[in-house]
Design a protein around this motif. Structure first.
Motif, PDB file in Angstrom:
ATOM      1  N   ALA A  42       0.834  -1.212   0.000  1.00 26.54           N
ATOM      2  CA  ALA A  42       0.000   0.000   0.000  1.00 26.54           C
ATOM      3  C   ALA A  42       0.860   1.250   0.000  1.00 26.54           C
ATOM      4  CB  ALA A  42      -0.935  -0.013   1.210  1.00 26.54           C
ATOM      5  N   GLU A  43       1.956   1.245   0.757  1.00 28.09           N
ATOM      6  CA  GLU A  43       2.843   2.416   0.786  1.00 28.09           C
ATOM      7  C   GLU A  43       3.592   2.581  -0.531  1.00 28.09           C
ATOM      8  OE1 GLU A  43       2.951   4.905   2.745  1.00 28.09           O
ATOM      9  OE2 GLU A  43       1.716   4.095   4.353  1.00 28.09           O
ATOM     10  N   VAL A  44       4.053   1.481  -1.119  1.00 28.43           N
ATOM     11  CA  VAL A  44       4.744   1.560  -2.410  1.00 28.43           C
ATOM     12  C   VAL A  44       3.786   2.090  -3.477  1.00 28.43           C
ATOM     13  CG1 VAL A  44       5.868   0.215  -4.249  1.00 28.43           C
ATOM     14  CG2 VAL A  44       6.457  -0.205  -1.846  1.00 28.43           C
ATOM     15  N   THR A  45       2.550   1.625  -3.441  1.00 33.90           N
ATOM     16  CA  THR A  45       1.537   2.098  -4.392  1.00 33.90           C
ATOM     17  C   THR A  45       1.276   3.586  -4.213  1.00 33.90           C
ATOM     18  OG1 THR A  45       0.502  -0.091  -4.474  1.00 33.90           O
ATOM     19  CG2 THR A  45      -0.858   1.783  -5.154  1.00 33.90           C
ATOM     20  N   ALA A  46       1.103   4.024  -2.973  1.00 37.14           N
ATOM     21  CA  ALA A  46       0.852   5.446  -2.700  1.00 37.14           C
ATOM     22  C   ALA A  46       2.032   6.293  -3.161  1.00 37.14           C
ATOM     23  CB  ALA A  46       0.596   5.650  -1.206  1.00 37.14           C
ATOM     24  N   TRP A  47       3.244   5.823  -2.902  1.00 32.48           N
ATOM     25  CA  TRP A  47       4.444   6.545  -3.338  1.00 32.48           C
ATOM     26  C   TRP A  47       4.481   6.662  -4.860  1.00 32.48           C
ATOM     27  CZ3 TRP A  47       8.274   4.172  -6.329  1.00 32.48           C
ATOM     28  CH2 TRP A  47       9.385   4.973  -6.609  1.00 32.48           C
ATOM     29  N   ALA A  48       4.236   5.550  -5.569  1.00 33.15           N
ATOM     30  CA  ALA A  48       4.307   5.558  -7.032  1.00 33.15           C
ATOM     31  C   ALA A  48       3.270   6.508  -7.626  1.00 33.15           C
ATOM     32  CB  ALA A  48       4.109   4.144  -7.572  1.00 33.15           C
ATOM     33  N   ARG A  49       2.104   6.560  -7.031  1.00 34.48           N
ATOM     34  CA  ARG A  49       1.056   7.465  -7.540  1.00 34.48           C
ATOM     35  C   ARG A  49       1.381   8.925  -7.245  1.00 34.48           C
ATOM     36  NH1 ARG A  49      -3.942   3.481  -5.928  1.00 34.48           N
ATOM     37  NH2 ARG A  49      -3.721   2.156  -7.780  1.00 34.48           N
ATOM     38  N   ARG A  50       2.071   9.159  -6.140  1.00 33.99           N
ATOM     39  CA  ARG A  50       2.454  10.531  -5.779  1.00 33.99           C
ATOM     40  C   ARG A  50       3.634  11.020  -6.618  1.00 33.99           C
ATOM     41  NH1 ARG A  50       2.890  11.689   0.331  1.00 33.99           N
ATOM     42  NH2 ARG A  50       0.681  11.955  -0.020  1.00 33.99           N
ATOM     43  N   ARG A  51       4.527  10.107  -6.989  1.00 33.84           N
ATOM     44  CA  ARG A  51       5.754  10.456  -7.727  1.00 33.84           C
ATOM     45  C   ARG A  51       5.854   9.630  -9.012  1.00 33.84           C
ATOM     46  NH1 ARG A  51       9.378  14.194  -4.986  1.00 33.84           N
ATOM     47  NH2 ARG A  51       9.028  13.995  -2.762  1.00 33.84           N
ATOM     48  N   PRO A  52       4.900   9.770  -9.930  1.00 32.17           N
ATOM     49  CA  PRO A  52       4.873   8.872 -11.089  1.00 32.17           C
ATOM     50  C   PRO A  52       6.112   8.939 -11.980  1.00 32.17           C
ATOM     51  CG  PRO A  52       3.291  10.662 -11.358  1.00 32.17           C
ATOM     52  CD  PRO A  52       3.787  10.730  -9.955  1.00 32.17           C
ATOM     53  N   ALA A  53       6.648  10.117 -12.223  1.00 33.58           N
ATOM     54  CA  ALA A  53       7.824  10.212 -13.100  1.00 33.58           C
ATOM     55  C   ALA A  53       9.023   9.516 -12.464  1.00 33.58           C
ATOM     56  CB  ALA A  53       8.148  11.674 -13.393  1.00 33.58           C
ATOM     57  N   LEU A  54       9.207   9.719 -11.185  1.00 39.26           N
ATOM     58  CA  LEU A  54      10.300   9.065 -10.473  1.00 39.26           C
ATOM     59  C   LEU A  54      10.064   7.563 -10.400  1.00 39.26           C
ATOM     60  CD1 LEU A  54      12.914   9.246  -8.782  1.00 39.26           C
ATOM     61  CD2 LEU A  54      11.480   9.743  -6.783  1.00 39.26           C
ATOM     62  N   ALA A  55       8.850   7.155 -10.103  1.00 38.23           N
ATOM     63  CA  ALA A  55       8.531   5.730  -9.993  1.00 38.23           C
ATOM     64  C   ALA A  55       8.751   5.016 -11.325  1.00 38.23           C
ATOM     65  CB  ALA A  55       7.095   5.548  -9.522  1.00 38.23           C
ATOM     66  N   ARG A  56       8.423   5.667 -12.430  1.00 37.47           N
ATOM     67  CA  ARG A  56       8.543   5.070 -13.760  1.00 37.47           C
ATOM     68  C   ARG A  56      10.006   4.930 -14.193  1.00 37.47           C
ATOM     69  NH1 ARG A  56       5.437   8.513 -15.838  1.00 37.47           N
ATOM     70  NH2 ARG A  56       3.530   7.358 -15.482  1.00 37.47           N
ATOM     71  N   ALA A  57      10.871   5.766 -13.675  1.00 34.63           N
ATOM     72  CA  ALA A  57      12.274   5.795 -14.111  1.00 34.63           C
ATOM     73  C   ALA A  57      12.990   4.484 -13.792  1.00 34.63           C
ATOM     74  CB  ALA A  57      13.001   6.953 -13.419  1.00 34.63           C
ATOM     75  N   ASN A  58      14.022   4.205 -14.545  1.00 39.39           N
ATOM     76  CA  ASN A  58      14.854   3.001 -14.354  1.00 39.39           C
ATOM     77  C   ASN A  58      14.027   1.723 -14.408  1.00 39.39           C
ATOM     78  OD1 ASN A  58      16.959   4.775 -14.014  1.00 39.39           O
ATOM     79  ND2 ASN A  58      17.341   4.301 -11.872  1.00 39.39           N
ATOM     80  N   GLY A  59      13.088   1.676 -15.348  1.00 41.87           N
ATOM     81  CA  GLY A  59      12.310   0.462 -15.527  1.00 41.87           C
ATOM     82  C   GLY A  59      11.317   0.186 -14.417  1.00 41.87           C
ATOM     83  N   ALA A  60      10.834   1.242 -13.770  1.00 42.11           N
ATOM     84  CA  ALA A  60       9.841   1.128 -12.687  1.00 42.11           C
ATOM     85  C   ALA A  60      10.364   0.331 -11.497  1.00 42.11           C
ATOM     86  CB  ALA A  60       8.522   0.544 -13.195  1.00 42.11           C
ATOM     87  N   THR A  61      11.660   0.382 -11.275  1.00 43.45           N
ATOM     88  CA  THR A  61      12.191  -0.297 -10.088  1.00 43.45           C
ATOM     89  C   THR A  61      11.673   0.407  -8.842  1.00 43.45           C
ATOM     90  OG1 THR A  61      14.197   1.056 -10.248  1.00 43.45           O
ATOM     91  CG2 THR A  61      14.325  -1.202 -11.102  1.00 43.45           C
ATOM     92  N   PRO A  62      11.323  -0.356  -7.828  1.00 47.93           N
ATOM     93  CA  PRO A  62      10.831   0.234  -6.579  1.00 47.93           C
ATOM     94  C   PRO A  62      11.998   0.780  -5.752  1.00 47.93           C
ATOM     95  CG  PRO A  62      10.931  -2.141  -6.393  1.00 47.93           C
ATOM     96  CD  PRO A  62      11.317  -1.818  -7.801  1.00 47.93           C
TER      97      PRO A  62
END
Length: 199
Positions: free
Chosen positions: A146-166
């Motif tokens: 849930a926290e990883v999901t919330a982070w990715a939605r808050r920071r989509p460009a950063l989350a998407r970078a480097n092949g969407a690595t967490p």
């Protein structure tokens, strides 16, 4: 589950953050320099594709403090206090698997991996406050997801970078919550899918 939760206080990436962020010296605080470049990398990622994500664009976004020499002091093969070095230095199989996932040739990609940890850290702190010994492994994992999901939605460009690595800290946390019976590779693959699903 008490042991797994307690072990979150002793993760390799967590130790790296605490060691650098805990430096109280205003003149020799390498964390302040790093966070300047993390913020700059996020700004450039948010401006992409209009702005190419290169060391030059990151340095430009870090102005008035950005310059080539400090950028390479923070990122790159010979940078000081790299997160990846702490993972390799730990020597455990799961730490080495995580290190291999985040070992980058490109200095900007390395900076982005660390920026993911920096930007996720508040989510991680919120997570650790919520976890209780009564939770099952599945419940603990769901809280982390849930926290990883919330982070990715808050920071989509950063989350998407480097092949969407967490964030590497989340990967290590997932191995810990499973009593290190889930490999670093499995945890990274699982959370990469979580990030992709969130975007």
């Amino acid at each position: 589950m008490t042991r797994a939760i307690a072990d979150l206080d002793n993760t390799v990436v967590g130790g790296w953050v605490r060691r650098l962020a805990g430096n109280a010296s205003p003149r020799r605080n390498h964390w302040n320099t790093r966070t300047t470049y993390y913020r700059a990398a996020v700004a450039v990622l948010n401006a992409a594709p209009r702005t190419a994500v290169t060391w030059k664009s990151v340095v430009a976004a870090a102005q008035p403090y950005g310059c080539r020499s400090t950028f390479y002091e923070v990122a790159g093969a010979h940078a000081r206090h790299r997160m990846i070095d702490d993972l390799i230095g730990d020597g455990r199989a799961d730490s080495l698997q995580i290190a291999l996932r985040y070992l980058r040739v490109d200095a900007v990609e390395q900076l982005i991996d660390e920026a993911k940890v920096w930007s996720f850290w508040l989510h991680r702190q919120q997570l650790t406050r919520r976890l209780t010994a009564q939770m099952t492994t599945g419940e603990l994992e769901n809280e982390l997801i849930a926290e990883v999901t919330a982070w990715a939605r808050r920071r989509p460009a950063l989350a998407r970078a480097n092949g969407a690595t967490p964030p590497a800290c989340a990967v290590e946390d997932l191995t810990v919550l499973h009593g290190r019976r889930l490999s670093g590779t499995q945890a990274a693959n699982q959370l990469t899918e979580v990030v992709r699903d969130a975007l």
